[in-house]
Design an enzyme around this catalytic site. Structure first.
Site, mmCIF file in Angstrom:
data_model
loop_
_atom_site.group_PDB
_atom_site.id
_atom_site.type_symbol
_atom_site.label_atom_id
_atom_site.label_comp_id
_atom_site.label_asym_id
_atom_site.label_seq_id
_atom_site.Cartn_x
_atom_site.Cartn_y
_atom_site.Cartn_z
ATOM 1 N N PHE A 63 42.327 53.193 40.134
ATOM 2 C CA PHE A 63 42.363 53.051 41.600
ATOM 3 C C PHE A 63 43.031 54.132 42.401
ATOM 4 C CE2 PHE A 63 44.286 51.131 45.450
ATOM 5 C CZ PHE A 63 43.331 50.087 45.681
ATOM 6 N N ASP A 93 49.255 49.456 35.594
ATOM 7 C CA ASP A 93 49.283 48.701 36.912
ATOM 8 C C ASP A 93 48.455 47.211 36.841
ATOM 9 O OD1 ASP A 93 48.299 47.972 39.355
ATOM 10 O OD2 ASP A 93 47.999 50.067 40.014
ATOM 11 N N TYR A 107 49.790 40.659 46.862
ATOM 12 C CA TYR A 107 48.918 39.891 47.826
ATOM 13 C C TYR A 107 47.474 39.495 47.406
ATOM 14 C CZ TYR A 107 47.565 44.869 48.564
ATOM 15 O OH TYR A 107 47.397 46.132 48.271
ATOM 16 N N LYS A 108 47.162 39.886 45.982
ATOM 17 C CA LYS A 108 45.981 39.653 45.225
ATOM 18 C C LYS A 108 45.910 38.263 44.877
ATOM 19 C CE LYS A 108 44.793 44.643 45.045
ATOM 20 N NZ LYS A 108 44.750 45.623 44.501
ATOM 21 N N ARG A 160 31.221 43.826 45.258
ATOM 22 C CA ARG A 160 32.279 43.232 44.468
ATOM 23 C C ARG A 160 32.618 41.814 44.705
ATOM 24 N NH1 ARG A 160 38.350 45.627 43.890
ATOM 25 N NH2 ARG A 160 38.419 44.929 45.832
HETATM 26 C C1 LIG Z 1 45.319 46.725 44.880
HETATM 27 C C2 LIG Z 1 45.957 47.971 44.231
HETATM 28 C C3 LIG Z 1 46.945 48.489 44.564
HETATM 29 C C4 LIG Z 1 47.826 48.505 45.807
HETATM 30 O O1 LIG Z 1 48.547 49.303 46.218
HETATM 31 P P1 LIG Z 1 49.627 49.133 47.496
HETATM 32 O O2 LIG Z 1 50.270 50.340 47.449
HETATM 33 O O3 LIG Z 1 50.267 47.822 47.536
HETATM 34 O O4 LIG Z 1 48.702 48.963 48.665
HETATM 35 C C5 LIG Z 1 47.260 49.574 43.767
HETATM 36 N N1 LIG Z 1 46.857 49.936 42.565
HETATM 37 C C6 LIG Z 1 45.740 49.006 42.215
HETATM 38 C C7 LIG Z 1 44.976 49.240 40.834
HETATM 39 C C8 LIG Z 1 45.194 48.000 43.111
HETATM 40 O O5 LIG Z 1 44.308 47.259 42.797
#
Ligand SMILES: *Cc1c(COP(=O)(O)O)cnc(C)c1O
Length: 422
Positions: free
Chosen positions: A145, A212, A237-238, A381
């Site tokens: 990511f 992560d 928030y997921k 997705r």
């Molecule tokens: C959603 C997500 C994030 C989100 O990062 P924020 O800093 O909280 O916006 C980070 N890493 C992964 C793999 C994600 O899926």
């Protein structure tokens, strides 16, 4: 709450799933719904009528409990009790008390998890602390990511640490690598990393892993302590449904006294209200808090976690797999291409389909109330959060997808218009 231990083998093995037979008709899907142990949770969420929400992996919908708590926190705690609520409503303790609830979902000791900041900032704090302690190169896979890579680039620029960007086939346990950042569930493909297996290799090679957990928490029956995982960050928030921009969390095993993170703000101090001139970190995970916590968001997340109080994560993971298998089986039968693990193979909670006009197709589906998302350059997705979706919903969503493609409805000009967020 399920705390999977010996009865659940590590993630990444097929055996953590209870297999379903993929239905071949809508009636078959309805029959699975009738036997679904998670069925009763649908009413715990406030979802609009006429929507099939396939984006809970990106922004979970509001649990009713979170909406109620937001009202209470705003009106009673903030409005009526004012600053007294730091004590009377235990606002001050929330990063730890909410962290303890998340610890339950990831198989971590309650004192080792704290809620704070975003995933990006937490990754910065943890990676900086580990790199300062261990030295050596930091590694990240090129398909990780992007924010994870960006943060490590910033850290490397600041400290001079070496950052190694790995191809998917590269060995992350090479001699000079000391820190690896890797997702448990890949944000594009939903492939699952085997935590226990990688930790064994990492331990042998002297590599620390920061996991992560963004696409895994609240979905997979994680047991980090059992699997030898020492460090993690994850998203609120997921699948945890904490609300847009809900704070993230950070896990550091036995963090008391062990790691010095660089964002040494007053809320991570051992005694913030001593107003001491010299920074001294708290003896537990609270040392990873920097400034004042966002209490409204934190309250929402805290209440959202109640949904998990009496549910087995094993049931959640199994149903996510079943829903994804059904959707994928129908998409593949129609001739679509996937980058995700095939039906029956272990997968996180989403499925990505490759299609040249994926952006337009997703927009056409959203116009019909089937909400998924698009990840550049060409992935559609679809997320299958099992708490509020039924097999019948997935059957209907697949019908909609096939219809949008067969009728070429996606060619309408309005579906080509691009917005900021895809
Ligand atoms: C959603 C997500 C994030 C989100 O990062 P924020 O800093 O909280 O916006 C980070 N890493 C992964 C793999 C994600 O899926």
């Amino acid at each position: 709450m399920s705390l999977p231990s010996s009865e659940h083998p590590p993630t990444g093995t097929e055996t953590f799933l209870t297999k379903i037979t993929i239905p071949t008709s809508r009636e078959g899907a309805v029959q699975l719904d009738e036997a679904d142990p998670l069925r009763r949770f649908r009413d715990a969420f406030d979802l609009p009528a006429g929507v099939i929400y396939l984006d809970g992996n990106s922004l979970g919908p509001p649990p009713r409990a979170a909406l109620t708590r937001l009202q209470k926190t705003a009106a009673d705690e903030w409005g009526r009790d004012l600053i007294r609520s730091w004590n009377s409503a235990s606002w001050f303790d929330m990063p730890k008390s909410c962290g303890a609830k998340i610890a339950n979902l990831i198989g971590a000791p309650p004192d080792d998890v704290v809620v704070a900041d975003s995933v990006s900032i937490n990754l910065f704090k943890l990676a900086a602390a580990l790199n300062r302690k261990n030295g050596g190169a930091i590694a990240v896979f090129e398909n990780e990511f992007p924010t994870d890579s960006y943060i490590l680039q910033g850290l490397a620029a600041l400290t001079g640490a070496e950052l190694r960007t790995l191809k998917p086939t590269d060995n992350p346990f090479a001699d000079d690598i000391d820190l690896l950042v890797v997702s448990v569930v890949d944000y594009k493909t939903a492939a699952i990393s085997d935590i226990a297996d990688m930790e064994v290799k990492a331990a042998a090679a002297g590599v620390a892993i920061i996991w992560d957990l963004s696409h895994a928490t609240g979905l997979l029956p994680l047991d980090l302590a059992r699997d030898g995982a020492n460090y993690a960050v994850g998203c609120g928030y997921k699948y945890l449904n904490g609300g847009p921009g809900a704070p993230a969390f950070i896990y550091a095993r036995g963090s008391a006294g062990a790691l010095d993170q660089p964002l040494t703000g007053w809320m991570g101090h051992a005694d913030p209200f001593a107003f001491d001139n010299t920074y001294r970190p708290a003896g537990d995970a609270r040392r990873f808090v920097c400034g004042t916590p966002p209490i409204l968001s934190l309250s929402s997340l805290d209440a959202a976690l109640e949904v998990f109080d009496d549910v087995a994560l094993h049931d959640i993971a199994s149903k996510a797999q079943g829903l994804g298998d059904l959707f994928l089986a129908r998409a593949l039968a129609f001739g679509l291409e996937t980058v995700s693990p095939l039906p029956g193979a272990p997968r996180g909670g989403h499925v990505s389909l490759r299609y040249d006009h994926g952006y337009e197709v997703v927009q056409a589906l959203i116009a019909r109330g089937v909400i998924g998302d698009f990840r550049a350059p060409d992935l559609m997705r679809f997320g299958f959060s099992p708490m509020y979706l039924s097999y019948a919903d997935i059957w209907d969503a697949a019908d909609a997808l096939i219809d949008v493609l067969q009728t070429e409805e996606w060619r309408k000009p309005e579906f080509a218009r691009r917005d900021n967020v895809t």
